[in-house]
Every structure is written in structure tokens, then in C-alpha cells.
Design a protein around this motif. Structure first.
Motif, PDB file in Angstrom:
ATOM      1  N   GLU A  78       0.829  -1.197   0.000  1.00 32.21           N
ATOM      2  CA  GLU A  78       0.000   0.000   0.000  1.00 32.21           C
ATOM      3  C   GLU A  78       0.870   1.257   0.000  1.00 32.21           C
ATOM      4  O   GLU A  78       1.818   1.382   0.766  1.00 32.21           O
ATOM      5  N   GLY A  79       0.544   2.180  -0.890  1.00 32.09           N
ATOM      6  CA  GLY A  79       1.258   3.444  -0.971  1.00 32.09           C
ATOM      7  C   GLY A  79       2.427   3.432  -1.931  1.00 32.09           C
ATOM      8  O   GLY A  79       3.022   4.482  -2.183  1.00 32.09           O
ATOM      9  N   VAL A  80       2.781   2.270  -2.488  1.00 33.51           N
ATOM     10  CA  VAL A  80       3.904   2.172  -3.425  1.00 33.51           C
ATOM     11  C   VAL A  80       3.364   2.209  -4.843  1.00 33.51           C
ATOM     12  O   VAL A  80       2.520   1.395  -5.224  1.00 33.51           O
ATOM     13  N   ALA A  81       3.852   3.155  -5.648  1.00 26.28           N
ATOM     14  CA  ALA A  81       3.382   3.288  -7.026  1.00 26.28           C
ATOM     15  C   ALA A  81       4.152   2.370  -7.965  1.00 26.28           C
ATOM     16  O   ALA A  81       3.557   1.716  -8.829  1.00 26.28           O
ATOM     17  N   SER A  82       5.463   2.320  -7.822  1.00 28.70           N
ATOM     18  CA  SER A  82       6.266   1.474  -8.697  1.00 28.70           C
ATOM     19  C   SER A  82       7.600   1.177  -8.047  1.00 28.70           C
ATOM     20  O   SER A  82       8.073   1.920  -7.186  1.00 28.70           O
ATOM     21  N   VAL A  83       8.195   0.051  -8.491  1.00 26.32           N
ATOM     22  CA  VAL A  83       9.508  -0.355  -7.982  1.00 26.32           C
ATOM     23  C   VAL A  83      10.331  -0.834  -9.173  1.00 26.32           C
ATOM     24  O   VAL A  83       9.854  -1.613  -9.990  1.00 26.32           O
ATOM     25  N   GLU A  84      11.574  -0.342  -9.260  1.00 31.51           N
ATOM     26  CA  GLU A  84      12.456  -0.728 -10.357  1.00 31.51           C
ATOM     27  C   GLU A  84      13.804  -1.178  -9.816  1.00 31.51           C
ATOM     28  O   GLU A  84      14.271  -0.673  -8.793  1.00 31.51           O
ATOM     29  N   VAL A  85      14.412  -2.123 -10.527  1.00 28.76           N
ATOM     30  CA  VAL A  85      15.749  -2.596 -10.178  1.00 28.76           C
ATOM     31  C   VAL A  85      16.741  -1.914 -11.109  1.00 28.76           C
ATOM     32  O   VAL A  85      16.527  -1.848 -12.325  1.00 28.76           O
ATOM     33  N   ALA A  86      17.819  -1.398 -10.531  1.00 29.25           N
ATOM     34  CA  ALA A  86      18.819  -0.691 -11.324  1.00 29.25           C
ATOM     35  C   ALA A  86      20.205  -1.206 -10.989  1.00 29.25           C
ATOM     36  O   ALA A  86      20.472  -1.647  -9.868  1.00 29.25           O
ATOM     37  N   GLY A  87      21.094  -1.132 -11.995  1.00 28.31           N
ATOM     38  CA  GLY A  87      22.493  -1.493 -11.789  1.00 28.31           C
ATOM     39  C   GLY A  87      22.662  -2.892 -11.261  1.00 28.31           C
ATOM     40  O   GLY A  87      21.942  -3.819 -11.665  1.00 28.31           O
ATOM     41  N   PRO A  88      23.598  -3.081 -10.334  1.00 23.11           N
ATOM     42  CA  PRO A  88      23.901  -4.436  -9.828  1.00 23.11           C
ATOM     43  C   PRO A  88      22.884  -4.954  -8.820  1.00 23.11           C
ATOM     44  O   PRO A  88      22.999  -6.085  -8.372  1.00 23.11           O
ATOM     45  N   GLY A  89      21.906  -4.133  -8.447  1.00 26.25           N
ATOM     46  CA  GLY A  89      20.923  -4.604  -7.474  1.00 26.25           C
ATOM     47  C   GLY A  89      20.288  -3.520  -6.637  1.00 26.25           C
ATOM     48  O   GLY A  89      19.694  -3.808  -5.590  1.00 26.25           O
TER      49      GLY A  89
END
Length: 555
Positions: A78-89
Motif C-alpha cells: 500500500e502506498g507504493v506506485a512502482s519499484v524498479e531494479v537498477a544497476g547491480p541490485g
């Protein structure tokens, strides 16, 4: 959503993942293990964490693979719009506008408690600072430590520690005898004694001593010195207290060095006598050539220290030992000493003393050394003659500007202040810049009231402007900044944060209206922005209070 709430959400995702990957090894994690940082590039989201890279090896997996698994689980929180993984982690997290904006109401509801944390809970800390001899006025070097010591104590207390501000009164020894002799010499119109004190303040004290003891001149010279010393000492100490009060600094304890030398109950051993016995019982005292020594080299000191000379006289180190033990006896497990630039030699000595007393030199004692401060154009005191007096500087620059400027730089860096800049009412003056931002929040509030805008409605999802996202992001950081500044004893981190926050607020003010234009109706966005305006004012006020600086409502 606050950083703590987001950390808890991450923990809720990671815990079952860890249990699944390592069913035989229970990985004990708490929200404190979840590190969250604000991305420098806001296009990367509101928060970033390296949690996957920290846990990949213990969980026997690839950091990026673990990061993606965490991201997949966090996306539905709840409350999280999006999550992305970047680089080595790295995991970049973007919050929903409503979740981010809800912080404004949280701050307003918390009021002056916003930012308070428990990072120092359970610690009992004695902070000793200033501790000038009661033989003359306070000067500019004392001023820096007065500002920093008080701010450090405020930060520690706001972070949950039990704190005492302590002033050690050096009211015993040769300097007090020279003080009395200097006053008597002034009364007789004589030159000051070698190593004595001079200046108009000595003449003033002489007149006050004579007024209180008109029989002074009928006494022997030695008696005159004793009387002058004992009459003038509380007068000078009262002046010191008044100077500190004008600088918004108060102490919980004024500890007299004389009490260390005084006989115990029923004429028993003094605290210094007892200190030698207690250090001996710890196994770190030895006798050599008629003197008593403390083997401080066992704890990193460059040489062993004499605590009692062969003639039976105690050294100043003995008073240091008794004073340190007194702090422990009074319940202060941890001690912070703030010392001047000429006291570098005390660091190893005091830490060795803690070790000899059976405590941990790496934990129970901390010695901070401050560098010199100079003020362009400052004149030597007319009363004291050879110093830049604290009272003169306060009168010239002002308490707020002086305190803030002394606190916005690390203690171990030399400081050169420009009084003309600090007296200006422009944005070039850091304290004016921050105080003006606070005053502006109140002006916005007054204008809002005149326009019929109140806080009767709160729709955080409407706070979508880029300046609102940046402002909310900074407001979220305040508790973390306070806790970290307390941990590393660096009030300048709060000052620099407030300057950044003020800048973000001014940009928001230029882009987002709290009051409608002309005859336009009041809308939910106006009322919601008033919450954000008031939240910013609250954080600016809380931060300034931690620095001992006022937060004016009008400027």
C-alpha cells in the motif's frame, strides 16, 4: 508514507524471502537494517535501497535476482506506485502521490515532536563544555563551544538520551590566587603580579570588593588576596552565567573543582584521595621515586602520568581523575568533553584515564577538539583589554546569527566569520535565509486565513507538482538527519539541512499557490497546500530550536 513505514514494508517482503532461501538459518532482521536513501536524480524515484546487495551473499543468491524478487513483492504494498531494479541490485521506489503527501498531515499533527527519535534511548550522557576559569569574561573561543555544546546536548536529548549539560568551574589552584592578587594590586594602584589578570573588569571587581569589605585594607596582604578572591569569584561567575543566558545556553550542573579537594564527611579523604585509591584498586597505579603514578600507557597514552608528586602534592591529573569518577558516580555512563584547540594532548590522557578507571575508552568517553574562530573587524574588549569578549560579539552580531554561524560548520574546521554579512537581511546571510523561510510560512498562513483557506480538508493525492514532491522528500529526511547528527555530534548537519529545506520551500512558494487568484473559489488543493506550508514551517521551527536559534513569525 514515512521512511520508517517504508522500511517496515520492505522488511515484511524480505523476511519470507529469507526464510524460503535459508530455511535452516533464521536471518534476524529489523527495520534498522533497511537503509533508505534519497536518489540524487528524482527521475529514479522517491527512495532507493541497497538491501538486496547486502543480503545476497548471506542468502546465497545473485544481488540483482534478489532485488527483482523484493521489487515484485513490494509493488503490491500500500502506498507504493512502482519499484524498479537498477544497476547491480539497487531498488528504486516511487510512492503514490497520496502516500507521499500524507506526510504533511503527519508533521502538523506531531508538531514540535516531529523528528524526535529513540536512536540514543538508554544512553546517559554528560556533556561538559565551556568550563572557563571564573577569573574573567568569556571570549570568542568559549562562544563557539557554548553554541556547539548546547546544540549537541539538544540533539542527543531529542534523540532519546538522558543528557546533562555540565560546566566545570576551575575555582581551585594557582590561577585563583593570581586572580585575587590582581584585584588587590588594582585596589592599591599597583602593577599586576606576574601572570596575573588585567583590564577594566579587574578594576571594577576591586571597587565591588571594597564596597562589600570596607575593612579589606586593614588586613594583611595575604588576607586581602584571600578575601578579594572569595568575594570577586561569585561576582565573576554570575557574569559568566549572564553571558551564557544571553546566548541561550543554560547548564544543568555547575561543578566546582573545590569540591574535589574538600575533605570528606567527618574529615575523611577527599574525592581526589579516593580517586587515587580507586585507580590503585584497578591495578593501574604504581609508586616510583616517592611519587604516585598511573600507568596510562596501558591505554595508549604517550607516557605514564604522575598523580601525586614526591612532595605529596597532587597534580592536575589527579583532579581530572576525581572529576571523571565523579561523573560515573553520578550516573553518567558516557562522557563528552568539548575542549579547545590547544588541548589536543588531553585526548589520549583522558581516554587512558577512562581505561584506568575500568571503563571502555572507546565508548564511555569522547573528546571533541574545536578549532579557532576569528571574526573580521572584531575589536579587543575595552574591559578585558586583550580578548574579544562574548558579550561584545553578541551585541554586535546578535545571538541568532552568531549561534547559527558557529554551528553550521564542523567543530574541527577553523572558522572565519564575516560580521557584516551576518548582520545583513539578505539571502546571502544563511540564518536570515532560513528564518525568512519560516516567517514566510506564517505569512502564507495569515494570507490564507484572510482568503478563507483553512485546513478543514486534506487531499494528499493533489500534491503532484514537482516542487511539492521535492519538498515532501526533504521533510521526510528530517528525523534521519537529526538522529545522524546526534550520533556523530555534528549540529552543522541540521543547519545545512535547514538551508536546503528553505530553498525547496521558496521554490515551491514561487510555483504553487495556497490562496486562489482573484475571485476564484477555494478548492481542496488550496487547503491541502496549507497543510504542506504549515508542515514546512513546523520542521524549520523544530530544526532551529535544536540549534538554539529563534524562529520569528514576522521579518
Amino acid at each position: 508514507m514515512t521512511p520508517d513505514a517504508l522500511a517496515s514494508a520492505l522488511l515484511a517482503v524480505v523476511t519470507p524471502i529469507a526464510a524460503r532461501r535459508r530455511p535452516d538459518e533464521a536471518l534476524q532482521l529489523t527495520a534498522a537494517d533497511v537503509t533508505l536513501e534519497r536518489p540524487r536524480n528524482r527521475d529514479h524515484g522517491d527512495w532507493a535501497t541497497n538491501l538486496a546487495m547486502k543480503l545476497a551473499k548471506p542468502l546465497g543468491t545473485n544481488p540483482r535476482e534478489l532485488a527483482q524478487e523484493i521489487a515484485d513483492g513490494l509493488t503490491i504494498a500500500e502506498g507504493v506506485a512502482s519499484v524498479e531494479v537498477a544497476g547491480p541490485g539497487f531498488i528504486n521506489i516511487r510512492l503514490e502521490a497520496g502516500a507521499a503527501g500524507a506526510l504533511a498531515k503527519t508533521i502538523v499533527d506531531a508538531g514540535d515532536q516531529y523528528g524526535r527519535n529513540e536512536s540514543q534511548a538508554g544512553n546517559t550522557i554528560n556533556v561538559e563544555f565551556v568550563s572557563a576559569n571564573p577569573t574573567g569574561p568569556l571570549h570568542i573561543a568559549h562562544t563557539r563551544w557554548a553554541a556547539l555544546g548546547d546544540a549537541i546536548a539538544r540533539l542527543l536529548a531529542f534523540s532519546g538520551a538522558t543528557v546533562a549539560r555540565e560546566y566545570y568551574i576551575n575555582d581551585a589552584g594557582a590561577q585563583m590566587e593570581r586572580f585575587g592578587a590582581s584585584i588587590v594590586a588594582s585596589i592599591h594602584g599597583e602593577e599586576k603580579p606576574e601572570g596575573g589578570y588585567s583590564g577594566e573588569y579587574i578594576d571594577e571587581l576591586g571597587r565591588k570588593v571594597l564596597a562589600e569589605r570596607p575593612d579589606l585594607l586593614s588586613l594583611s596582604r595575604d588576607e586581602q588576596v584571600e578575601v578579594a578572591r572569595d568575594v570577586a569569584y561569585p561576582l565573576q561567575l554570575a557574569e559568566i552565567k549572564a553571558s551564557l543566558a544571553a546566548f541561550n545556553v543554560t547548564f544543568d550542573e555547575w561543578f566546582s573543582e573545590r569540591t574535589l579537594h574538600a575533605p570528606g564527611p567527618d574529615g575523611g579523604p577527599s574525592l581526589i584521595d579516593q580517586a587515587v585509591d580507586r585507580l590503585r584498586a584497578q591495578g593501574h597505579v604504581f609508586d616510583e621515586e616517592g611519587a604516585v603514578w598511573v600507568r596510562t600507557t596501558d591505554f595508549g597514552d604517550d607516557k605514564d602520568r604522575v598523580i601525586r608528586r614526591s612532595n605529596g602534592e597532587y597534580t592536575y591529573f589527579a583532579a581530572d581523575a576525581a572529576y571523571y569518577l565523579s561523573k560515573s558516580d553520578r550516573g553518567w555512563a558516557d562522557k563528552i568533553y568539548l575542549l579547545g584547540a590547544d588541548h589536543h594532548g588531553y585526548v589520549h590522557r583522558l581516554k587512558a584515564l577512562a581505561g584506568a578507571a575500568g571503563e571502555d575508552p572507546q565508548k564511555n568517553i569522547e573528546v571533541l577538539i574545536g578549532q579557532m574562530v576569528s571574526i573580521n573587524g572584531a575589536r579587543l574588549s575595552k574591559r578585558a583589554g586583550n580578548i574579544i569578549e562574548m558579550d561584545d560579539i553578541i551585541e554586535w552580531i546578535g545571538t541568532d546569527a552568531l549561534r547559527y554561524s558557529l554551528e553550521r560548520s564542523p567543530a574541527d574546521s577553523p572558522l572565519d566569520l564575516d560580521p557584516e554579512l551576518l548582520r545583513k537581511r539578505t539571502n546571502d546571510n544563511p540564518v536570515f535565509y532560513v528564518q525568512y523561510a519560516h516567517a514566510r510560512t506564517h505569512n502564507v498562513g495569515r494570507n490564507a486565513a484572510d482568503s478563507g483557506v483553512d485546513r478543514s480538508e486534506f487531499a494528499p493525492e493533489l500534491l503532484t507538482h514537482e516542487t511539492e514532491a521535492a519538498l515532501l522528500g526533504a521533510l521526510q529526511e528530517f528525523p534521519r538527519i537529526v538522529a545522524f547528527a546526534a550520533e556523530v555530534r555534528e549540529p552543522h548537519r541540521v543547519a545545512r539541512y535547514l538551508e536546503e529545506l528553505a530553498g525547496l520551500y521558496h521554490r515551491w512558494y514561487d510555483n504553487c499557490r495556497v490562496t486562489p487568484l482573484g475571485d476564484a473559489p477555494v478548492e481542496p488543493v488550496h487547503r491541502t497546500r496549507l497543510w504542506l506550508n504549515d508542515a514546512t514551517g513546523q520542521v524549520l521551527r523544530n530544526g532551529l530550536d535544536l540549534l538554539g536559534v529563534s524562529a520569528p513569525e514576522r521579518m
